[in-house]
Scaffold this active site. Sequence first.
Site, PDB file in Angstrom:
ATOM      1  N   CYS A   1     -13.941 -28.128  30.911  1.00 38.96           N
ATOM      2  CA  CYS A   1     -13.359 -27.040  31.698  1.00 38.96           C
ATOM      3  C   CYS A   1     -13.567 -27.446  33.140  1.00 38.96           C
ATOM      4  O   CYS A   1     -14.692 -27.417  33.630  1.00 38.96           O
ATOM      5  CB  CYS A   1     -14.047 -25.702  31.428  1.00 38.96           C
ATOM      6  SG  CYS A   1     -13.454 -24.432  32.570  1.00 38.96           S
TER       7      CYS A   1
ATOM      8  N   CYS B   1     -14.737 -24.226  35.446  1.00 40.80           N
ATOM      9  CA  CYS B   1     -16.064 -23.587  35.319  1.00 40.80           C
ATOM     10  C   CYS B   1     -16.731 -24.041  34.026  1.00 40.80           C
ATOM     11  O   CYS B   1     -17.205 -25.160  33.945  1.00 40.80           O
ATOM     12  CB  CYS B   1     -15.941 -22.078  35.412  1.00 40.80           C
ATOM     13  SG  CYS B   1     -14.568 -21.354  34.483  1.00 40.80           S
ATOM     14  N   SER B   2     -16.763 -23.210  33.007  1.00 43.75           N
ATOM     15  CA  SER B   2     -17.493 -23.580  31.785  1.00 43.75           C
ATOM     16  C   SER B   2     -16.850 -22.968  30.557  1.00 43.75           C
ATOM     17  O   SER B   2     -17.539 -22.617  29.611  1.00 43.75           O
ATOM     18  CB  SER B   2     -18.943 -23.120  31.904  1.00 43.75           C
ATOM     19  OG  SER B   2     -18.972 -21.721  32.099  1.00 43.75           O
ATOM     20  N   CYS B   3     -15.514 -22.816  30.551  1.00 43.56           N
ATOM     21  CA  CYS B   3     -14.845 -22.230  29.396  1.00 43.56           C
ATOM     22  C   CYS B   3     -15.103 -23.100  28.164  1.00 43.56           C
ATOM     23  O   CYS B   3     -15.025 -24.318  28.229  1.00 43.56           O
ATOM     24  CB  CYS B   3     -13.349 -22.096  29.657  1.00 43.56           C
ATOM     25  SG  CYS B   3     -13.020 -20.960  31.019  1.00 43.56           S
TER      26      CYS B   3
HETATM   27 FE    FE Z   1     -14.130 -22.220  32.609  1.00 41.22          FE
END
Ligand code: FE
Length: 201
Positions: free
Chosen positions: A107, A110-112
């Site tokens: 991602c 961010c951190s999906c």
């Molecule tokens: Fe994300």
Amino acid sequence: MSDHHSHEEPRQIISPYAARIRAIEALLLEKGVLTEPEVQDSISYMEARSPANGAKLVARAWVNPDFKALLLSDGKAAASELGMAPEHPAEFIVVENTPELHNLIVCTLCSCYPRAILGRPPDWYKSFEYRSRAVREPRAVMREFGFEPPEGVEIIVHDSTADVRYMVLPMRPPDTEDLGEEELAELITRDSLIGVNVPRS
Ligand code: FE
């Protein structure tokens, strides 16, 4: 004799995000939108999810062609079939590695991550370094995880978003014909579901 050591408890450091979440939680409880047991249930549910879920999906797909077809065409339906509760509205897309093609998940923003299935992502997944290098030099990143895709294998990098979460369906390791589904699941690591590595063999 003076004592220069402090006997105070070390102050707990709370990030601004954590502080904000706690404030929002306190307000939701105070307004009666959520109850304390609901918050605890939801935390327990989140903690119970793990890469073992992904391993189960992959192992079933390796032994059952119909399930594999379902996993690749409708990841959420496949997950539901094994008793997992994939969150909505995010899509859950499973991408298949083949001898010609290797998938890697990132991602960049961010951190999906498919948390509804696999739980929380590893810390490195959220790092700026991984998020940028996975796209720029995916082969170098995989090498650092101990995996070197053969020359000529095409690398496809999938950028996750809030709406679309990916998981890799790795290739079944050679010489595993005699293994049952549960034994196969033990070969499937979290890293192989993200694509930075391949299953144990
Ligand atoms: Fe994300």
